[in-house]
Motif scaffolding. Structure first.
Motif, PDB file in Angstrom:
ATOM      1  N   ILE A   1      -0.583   6.371  -5.291  1.00  0.00           N
ATOM      2  CA  ILE A   1      -0.462   5.762  -3.960  1.00  0.00           C
ATOM      3  C   ILE A   1      -1.819   5.425  -3.363  1.00  0.00           C
ATOM      4  O   ILE A   1      -1.942   4.489  -2.584  1.00  0.00           O
ATOM      5  N   THR A   2      -2.863   6.153  -3.752  1.00  0.00           N
ATOM      6  CA  THR A   2      -4.184   5.904  -3.178  1.00  0.00           C
ATOM      7  C   THR A   2      -4.789   4.578  -3.642  1.00  0.00           C
ATOM      8  O   THR A   2      -5.767   4.120  -3.061  1.00  0.00           O
ATOM      9  N   THR A   3      -4.214   3.966  -4.668  1.00  0.00           N
ATOM     10  CA  THR A   3      -4.763   2.715  -5.198  1.00  0.00           C
ATOM     11  C   THR A   3      -4.010   1.482  -4.708  1.00  0.00           C
ATOM     12  O   THR A   3      -4.428   0.365  -5.007  1.00  0.00           O
ATOM     13  N   LEU A   4      -2.938   1.656  -3.983  1.00  0.00           N
ATOM     14  CA  LEU A   4      -2.088   0.524  -3.611  1.00  0.00           C
ATOM     15  C   LEU A   4      -2.738  -0.358  -2.552  1.00  0.00           C
ATOM     16  O   LEU A   4      -3.368   0.116  -1.612  1.00  0.00           O
ATOM     17  N   ASP A   5      -2.530  -1.651  -2.713  1.00  0.00           N
ATOM     18  CA  ASP A   5      -3.037  -2.649  -1.779  1.00  0.00           C
ATOM     19  C   ASP A   5      -1.884  -3.096  -0.880  1.00  0.00           C
ATOM     20  O   ASP A   5      -1.318  -4.176  -1.046  1.00  0.00           O
ATOM     21  N   THR A   6      -1.512  -2.225   0.038  1.00  0.00           N
ATOM     22  CA  THR A   6      -0.444  -2.490   1.000  1.00  0.00           C
ATOM     23  C   THR A   6      -1.057  -2.409   2.401  1.00  0.00           C
ATOM     24  O   THR A   6      -2.177  -1.928   2.561  1.00  0.00           O
ATOM     25  N   ASP A   7      -0.318  -2.859   3.396  1.00  0.00           N
ATOM     26  CA  ASP A   7      -0.835  -2.726   4.756  1.00  0.00           C
ATOM     27  C   ASP A   7      -1.045  -1.259   5.111  1.00  0.00           C
ATOM     28  O   ASP A   7      -2.012  -0.920   5.779  1.00  0.00           O
ATOM     29  N   ALA A   8      -0.118  -0.404   4.663  1.00  0.00           N
ATOM     30  CA  ALA A   8      -0.246   1.029   4.959  1.00  0.00           C
ATOM     31  C   ALA A   8       0.293   1.851   3.806  1.00  0.00           C
ATOM     32  O   ALA A   8       1.200   1.416   3.083  1.00  0.00           O
TER      33      ALA A   8
END
Length: 183
Positions: free
Chosen positions: A20-27
């Motif tokens: 999850i720490t690598t995801l490119d999401t708004d949040a």
């Protein structure tokens, strides 16, 4: 988000296996502790990846009570924001755990909507060191997200981020059961 996604609430949910720490999401959502301090598990990983600025931003927001949520910048993460929510510690299921866990998902989504976020990723809240059974937590996650989807017109894309294959299996099973029950 295309309007047709709201025709079936579960269509806004994507189950993924990732860090999850690598995801490119708004949040991304942090399964936090009440003090909002760096801890173990996903919370520790998020704080480590974000850098020390995250802990400094969290300090004035603490305490965050079980079921509540708050938002900070993402700092060193790809995600622009971190939504912190405190899940319940599993005590056998008779201490309002289900209601509190559902509140985590609901309140995190409401913060995302208030901040006009288009995408967010959840870990399996409370299933790590808080001991919540994965299958029960998955049912609550899916049903709560789908319920909120029916109440809010502009939902963000929601990613349920799995760190283990057992978590992914539980979430996929929960989503299938939800879809079967609504067809």
């Amino acid at each position: 988000m295309p309007d047709e996604q709201n025709d079936h609430p579960s269509s806004i949910i994507k189950i993924i296996s990732a860090d999850i720490t690598t995801l490119d999401t708004d949040a991304i959502v942090n399964a936090a502790n009440q003090a909002l301090l760096p801890g173990g598990g996903v919370c520790g990983a998020i704080h480590a990846a974000a850098g020390p600025e995250l802990a400094r931003a969290c300090a004035p927001l603490a305490p965050c009570l079980t079921g509540q949520a708050c938002i900070t910048a993402g700092f060193g993460l790809n995600a622009r924001f971190v939504i912190h929510t405190v899940g319940p510690v599993w005590q056998g299921g008779n201490r309002n755990e289900a209601t509190l866990l559902a509140a985590c998902y609901r309140n995190a989504i409401l913060i995302a909507v208030r901040n006009n976020l288009k995408s967010m990723a959840f870990p399996a809240i409370s299933t790590g060191i808080f001991g919540y059974p994965e299958n029960l937590a998955a049912d609550i996650a899916v049903s709560t997200i789908c319920e909120v989807t029916g109440e809010i017109a502009a939902m963000p894309q929601i990613y349920l981020c799995c760190f283990s294959s057992s978590s992914r299996n539980c979430l996929e099973d929960a989503l299938r059961r939800y879809q079967k029950g609504t067809d």
